[in-house]
Scaffold this active site. Structure first.
Site, PDB file in Angstrom:
ATOM      1  N   LYS A   1       0.837  -1.204   0.000  1.00 48.60           N
ATOM      2  CA  LYS A   1       0.000   0.000   0.000  1.00 48.60           C
ATOM      3  C   LYS A   1       0.871   1.253   0.000  1.00 48.60           C
ATOM      4  O   LYS A   1       0.629   2.191  -0.766  1.00 48.60           O
ATOM      5  CB  LYS A   1      -0.918  -0.008   1.223  1.00 48.60           C
ATOM      6  N   SER A   2       1.893   1.260   0.865  1.00 49.70           N
ATOM      7  CA  SER A   2       2.764   2.440   0.988  1.00 49.70           C
ATOM      8  C   SER A   2       3.461   2.748  -0.327  1.00 49.70           C
ATOM      9  O   SER A   2       3.563   3.909  -0.733  1.00 49.70           O
ATOM     10  CB  SER A   2       3.830   2.207   2.056  1.00 49.70           C
TER      11      SER A   2
ATOM     12  N   SER B   1       5.057   9.587  10.182  1.00 54.08           N
ATOM     13  CA  SER B   1       6.102   9.863   9.189  1.00 54.08           C
ATOM     14  C   SER B   1       5.489  10.336   7.873  1.00 54.08           C
ATOM     15  O   SER B   1       6.185  10.869   7.017  1.00 54.08           O
ATOM     16  CB  SER B   1       6.949   8.613   8.947  1.00 54.08           C
ATOM     17  N   GLN B   2       4.164  10.138   7.704  1.00 52.97           N
ATOM     18  CA  GLN B   2       3.518  10.555   6.448  1.00 52.97           C
ATOM     19  C   GLN B   2       3.565  12.072   6.250  1.00 52.97           C
ATOM     20  O   GLN B   2       3.525  12.543   5.114  1.00 52.97           O
ATOM     21  CB  GLN B   2       2.069  10.061   6.403  1.00 52.97           C
TER      22      GLN B   2
ATOM     23  N   ASP C   1       3.097  -0.967  12.188  1.00 52.12           N
ATOM     24  CA  ASP C   1       1.993  -1.752  11.617  1.00 52.12           C
ATOM     25  C   ASP C   1       2.190  -3.245  11.860  1.00 52.12           C
ATOM     26  O   ASP C   1       1.283  -3.942  12.314  1.00 52.12           O
ATOM     27  CB  ASP C   1       1.847  -1.471  10.119  1.00 52.12           C
TER      28      ASP C   1
ATOM     29  N   LYS D   1      -9.189  -2.782   2.720  1.00 56.49           N
ATOM     30  CA  LYS D   1      -8.308  -1.604   2.720  1.00 56.49           C
ATOM     31  C   LYS D   1      -6.937  -1.949   2.156  1.00 56.49           C
ATOM     32  O   LYS D   1      -6.321  -1.133   1.479  1.00 56.49           O
ATOM     33  CB  LYS D   1      -8.188  -1.060   4.148  1.00 56.49           C
TER      34      LYS D   1
END
Length: 427
Positions: A22-23, A170-171, A313, A411
């Site tokens: 996803k990242s 961190s986003q 995560d 998701k």
């Protein structure tokens, strides 16, 4: 509410090719949209968060085509900042990997754009990012609650000297780093506080380099970015498998292997969550590394006491793996669990107690002592994909487990339960 009861599983064995990260998927999509040229992304994740990013890019006039299974995307870049043809509202669900980077990137234009999302998105703090963007000249208003989405953006970001708080997500830093090269002026970003999830910054820097932009990194405390740059398509780009998604299968191998092999990531992966395998090894499992795979073989598991800030995560998976370890496990420095899809510290403590564990929930830690025998419980998932996948591991005991709202895994991993069943031998 829909539910899924998993019957006890005697053994887990086999291999799984992981869905795309996803990242990496959402970063690659945004950079491909900002770049000059056409990019072919393969092994793209097909999930809710990625669909929100794709829908936003489409609304911003970016042209792309998707394969039938939505894992290949041919995208034509804009060759610079994204522009809306007029006032625009973008709905981004609960996708932090879309909300944060777009909030920054869309401050380069002049249009009026509103970013909004699901009710939970409106509870996820974004104030630190907004403060930083404003220091660089951005014109941003909160539509409802101070420090939270929805946001109204009116462009204005030019670069300059910026401070960002690194302690929540961190986003925020990722969003600033990806935007700064397209600003007219040079940007110096100083990080305040302890930078959480540092490996995710490495993913960002790695992808920026792939798209032709280098920056100067001073020990993750200061970043210097030249303005007036352009991203350039690398042509083809293969998205790595999702290392966070790998954690459930590797843990299943540690608890009830056989041997479980995940492919699509390996020792050369840029994702910090591959370090999850080291934690399983510390607990007593046997890990084998390849360039494109990680394998985990069952071992007698014992408790650990560890700082999990670098893999927040994947650390959730350790919390349920602890149910199968001898002794009391302590996971530390995980405050940022509280600002994820749900307050994951509260949620994890609540649901672990339902299956019989003794749990101490601290401000930024969790301590877990497993019961002699796990109890069958209905597990609340809080619209959080990772809660559903973590608690599937309870079925690796002699007790069934019922997962409420199992489809929330969409998701990041829509067919998770099918894949787990494929590799499982019922008790």
């Amino acid at each position: 509410m829909e539910s899924l009861t998993l019957q006890p599983i005697a053994r887990v064995d086999g291999a799984i090719n992981l869905p795309g990260s996803k990242s990496v998927s959402n970063r690659a999509l945004l950079l491909a949209a900002l770049a000059c040229g056409k990019t072919v992304l393969t092994n793209l994740l097909d999930s809710d968060d990625v669909r929100h990013m794709l829908n936003a890019l489409s609304a911003l006039g970016i042209n792309y085509t998707l394969s039938a299974d939505r894992t290949r995307c041919d995208i034509t870049g804009n060759g610079g900042p994204l522009r809306a043809s007029g006032a625009l509202e973008l709905f981004l669900g609960n996708a932090g990997t879309a909300m944060r980077p777009l909030a920054a990137a869309l401050c380069l234009g002049q249009n009026e754009i509103v970013l909004t999302g699901e009710p939970r998105m409106k509870e996820r703090p974004i104030g630190h990012l907004v403060d930083s963007l404003r220091q660089g000249g951005a014109n941003i208003d909160y539509q409802e609650q101070e420090n939270y989405p929805p946001l109204r953006l009116r462009g204005g970001f030019t670069g300059g000297d910026i401070e960002v708080d690194g302690s929540v997500s961190s986003q925020f830093l990722t969003a600033l780093l990806m935007t700064a090269p397209l600003a007219p002026e040079d940007t110096t970003i100083r990080v305040k506080g302890e930078l959480v999830s540092k490996p995710y910054i490495d993913i960002t820097l790695n992808l920026m380099k792939t798209f032709g932009v280098e920056i100067t990194n001073h020990h993750y405390q200061q970043f210097v970015v030249k303005g007036g740059q352009q991203y350039h398509s690398p042509g083809r780009y293969l998205v790595e498998g999702d290392a966070s998604s790998a954690s459930y299968f590797l843990a299943a191998g540690a608890i009830k292997g056989g041997t479980v092999k995940v492919t699509g990531i390996g020792r050369k992966s840029m994702q910090g969550d591959i370090r999850f395998a080291d934690v399983l090894e510390k607990m007593g499992a046997t890990i084998t590394w390849g360039d494109d795979f990680i394998a985990c073989t069952r071992g007698e598991l014992h408790a650990i006491d560890m700082d999990m800030n670098h893999i927040p995560d994947a650390a959730m998976t350790i919390a349920t793996t602890a149910l199968f370890a001898k002794g009391t496990t302590t996971l530390r420095n995980i405050y940022n669990w509280r600002v994820k899809e749900t307050d994951r510290l509260f949620a994890m403590a609540t649901e672990l107690r339902k299956v019989g564990a003794e749990v101490e929930e601290g401000h930024d830690y969790i301590r877990i002592t497993p019961p002699a025998k796990l109890q069958h419980a209905d597990i609340g998932t809080y619209n959080d994909h990772r809660m559903a996948m973590c608690f599937s591991l309870v079925a690796l005991s002699d007790t069934p487990v019922t997962i409420l709202d199992p489809k929330c895994t969409a998701k990041t991993f829509p067919d998770y339960f099918e894949q787990l069943a494929r590799m499982s031998t019922p008790a």
